[in-house]
Design a protein around this motif. Sequence first.
Motif, mmCIF file in Angstrom:
data_model
loop_
_atom_site.group_PDB
_atom_site.id
_atom_site.type_symbol
_atom_site.label_atom_id
_atom_site.label_comp_id
_atom_site.label_asym_id
_atom_site.label_seq_id
_atom_site.Cartn_x
_atom_site.Cartn_y
_atom_site.Cartn_z
ATOM 1 N N VAL A 218 9.759 33.764 -16.477
ATOM 2 C CA VAL A 218 10.105 35.180 -16.615
ATOM 3 C C VAL A 218 10.878 35.646 -15.389
ATOM 4 C CG1 VAL A 218 9.220 37.517 -17.013
ATOM 5 C CG2 VAL A 218 7.973 35.542 -17.926
ATOM 6 N N ALA A 219 11.962 36.364 -15.616
ATOM 7 C CA ALA A 219 12.749 36.893 -14.504
ATOM 8 C C ALA A 219 11.931 37.883 -13.694
ATOM 9 C CB ALA A 219 14.014 37.572 -15.034
ATOM 10 N N GLY A 220 12.224 37.976 -12.419
ATOM 11 C CA GLY A 220 11.540 38.925 -11.556
ATOM 12 C C GLY A 220 12.037 40.341 -11.787
ATOM 13 N N ALA A 221 11.302 41.297 -11.253
ATOM 14 C CA ALA A 221 11.667 42.704 -11.398
ATOM 15 C C ALA A 221 12.807 43.062 -10.457
ATOM 16 C CB ALA A 221 10.458 43.593 -11.093
ATOM 17 N N THR A 222 13.659 43.948 -10.890
ATOM 18 C CA THR A 222 14.684 44.492 -10.014
ATOM 19 C C THR A 222 14.152 45.768 -9.379
ATOM 20 O OG1 THR A 222 15.654 45.727 -11.861
ATOM 21 C CG2 THR A 222 16.561 43.553 -11.405
ATOM 22 N N ARG A 223 14.671 46.112 -8.222
ATOM 23 C CA ARG A 223 14.203 47.318 -7.543
ATOM 24 C C ARG A 223 14.419 48.537 -8.428
ATOM 25 N NH1 ARG A 223 13.376 46.983 -2.002
ATOM 26 N NH2 ARG A 223 13.989 49.142 -1.656
ATOM 27 N N ARG A 224 13.417 49.388 -8.441
ATOM 28 C CA ARG A 224 13.422 50.623 -9.216
ATOM 29 C C ARG A 224 13.288 50.381 -10.715
ATOM 30 N NH1 ARG A 224 11.901 55.091 -6.485
ATOM 31 N NH2 ARG A 224 13.113 55.393 -4.572
ATOM 32 N N GLU A 225 13.140 49.110 -11.122
ATOM 33 C CA GLU A 225 12.914 48.850 -12.536
ATOM 34 C C GLU A 225 11.541 49.378 -12.945
ATOM 35 O OE1 GLU A 225 13.734 44.835 -13.775
ATOM 36 O OE2 GLU A 225 12.228 44.926 -15.351
ATOM 37 N N VAL A 226 10.623 49.394 -11.996
ATOM 38 C CA VAL A 226 9.268 49.845 -12.269
ATOM 39 C C VAL A 226 9.173 51.344 -12.023
ATOM 40 C CG1 VAL A 226 6.837 49.567 -11.662
ATOM 41 C CG2 VAL A 226 8.376 47.588 -11.586
ATOM 42 N N ALA A 227 8.783 52.097 -13.048
ATOM 43 C CA ALA A 227 8.628 53.540 -12.908
ATOM 44 C C ALA A 227 7.513 53.847 -11.910
ATOM 45 C CB ALA A 227 8.321 54.163 -14.265
ATOM 46 N N PHE A 228 7.584 55.035 -11.291
ATOM 47 C CA PHE A 228 6.618 55.382 -10.253
ATOM 48 C C PHE A 228 5.167 55.305 -10.742
ATOM 49 C CE2 PHE A 228 4.141 58.355 -7.646
ATOM 50 C CZ PHE A 228 4.367 57.810 -6.389
ATOM 51 N N ASP A 230 3.914 53.462 -13.018
ATOM 52 C CA ASP A 230 3.565 52.052 -13.169
ATOM 53 C C ASP A 230 3.381 51.388 -11.805
ATOM 54 O OD1 ASP A 230 3.669 52.208 -15.926
ATOM 55 O OD2 ASP A 230 5.795 51.726 -15.999
ATOM 56 N N ALA A 231 4.191 51.822 -10.828
ATOM 57 C CA ALA A 231 4.052 51.279 -9.481
ATOM 58 C C ALA A 231 2.687 51.661 -8.895
ATOM 59 C CB ALA A 231 5.184 51.789 -8.593
ATOM 60 N N VAL A 232 2.251 52.885 -9.156
ATOM 61 C CA VAL A 232 0.928 53.316 -8.692
ATOM 62 C C VAL A 232 -0.154 52.446 -9.337
ATOM 63 C CG1 VAL A 232 -0.742 55.215 -8.661
ATOM 64 C CG2 VAL A 232 1.678 55.682 -8.258
ATOM 65 N N THR A 233 0.021 52.151 -10.610
ATOM 66 C CA THR A 233 -0.926 51.272 -11.299
ATOM 67 C C THR A 233 -0.976 49.907 -10.629
ATOM 68 O OG1 THR A 233 -0.557 52.389 -13.418
ATOM 69 C CG2 THR A 233 -1.470 50.158 -13.499
ATOM 70 N N GLN A 234 0.193 49.409 -10.201
ATOM 71 C CA GLN A 234 0.241 48.123 -9.509
ATOM 72 C C GLN A 234 -0.559 48.183 -8.209
ATOM 73 O OE1 GLN A 234 1.576 45.445 -10.907
ATOM 74 N NE2 GLN A 234 1.939 46.809 -12.624
ATOM 75 N N VAL A 235 -0.417 49.285 -7.490
ATOM 76 C CA VAL A 235 -1.171 49.459 -6.250
ATOM 77 C C VAL A 235 -2.672 49.404 -6.530
ATOM 78 C CG1 VAL A 235 -1.715 51.044 -4.354
ATOM 79 C CG2 VAL A 235 0.657 50.780 -5.124
ATOM 80 N N LEU A 236 -3.102 50.133 -7.544
ATOM 81 C CA LEU A 236 -4.523 50.191 -7.881
ATOM 82 C C LEU A 236 -5.054 48.828 -8.320
ATOM 83 C CD1 LEU A 236 -4.514 53.611 -9.759
ATOM 84 C CD2 LEU A 236 -5.475 53.144 -7.490
#
Length: 272
Positions: A218-228, A230-236
């Motif tokens: 699977v290709a990696g994420a590009t910057r800003r591809e992840v909505a804010f 969703d990014a918070v969810t990643q942190v959690l």
Amino acid sequence: MIILAATPIGNLGDASRRLVEALETAPVIAAEDTRTTVRLLSALGISHRPRLLALHDHNEKERAPEIVELAREQDVLVLSDAGMPTVSDPGYGLVAAAVAAGVAVTVIPGPSAVLTALAVSGLPTDRFTFEGFVPRKPGDRRSALRTLAAEPRTMVFFDAPTRVAATLADMADAFGGDRPAAVCRELTKLYEEVARGTLAELVAWAEPGVRGELVVVVAGATRREVAFPDAVTQVLELVRSGTRLKDAAGEVSSHTGHSSRELYQAALAVRG
């Protein structure tokens, strides 16, 4: 010494000359499945019959000290069923024990499903991460994939054909259906196939059923591809896995471009 030897992942023609020579002379072979090793010797036309020791996930911890002591006096060839020992296969515990005991470890390089799939996937190869087998349980799988949504490197996974359709659907949910990917099936074998497309397209491809041994790239994420959000969810998710909140916010920030401070504050607010 201990000799880690890579074996063919499908095509016997990939057996290196060094591997054949080692199989013809090794006094002892520690194998993931001794029956597979006997079949390999026969298929390669090798009449030599070394002492065979079983070394698998269920006995490696107990058997490693015995094999390490054996390797002080003679060479021990270590094989997995296919590919390189220690890579999602037994061997790591043995190597760690040998290193701790001062016993030499060397390698006979050769086929690797991880590198073969990466090379043929058509996705970026300059930086990648190997994630091993995708978790079997749906909840664990979704949680693990969510933590990788912001990963910028190409990702390589192993998965079972009976689960790959569900895995691809969970990947599409975690990474986005338009994320490029490839499913590599039966690599180096007669019915080798590489299905490439977006995750959404590959979900449709896999739904009728897939057979054979699989590697998913699977290709990696590009910057800003992840909505804010969703990014918070990643942190959690990272925090739940044991990462400090500040470190988690910094890690996700580096992958997504979102402010580390804003991610920290948002995650802190959600945690209450």
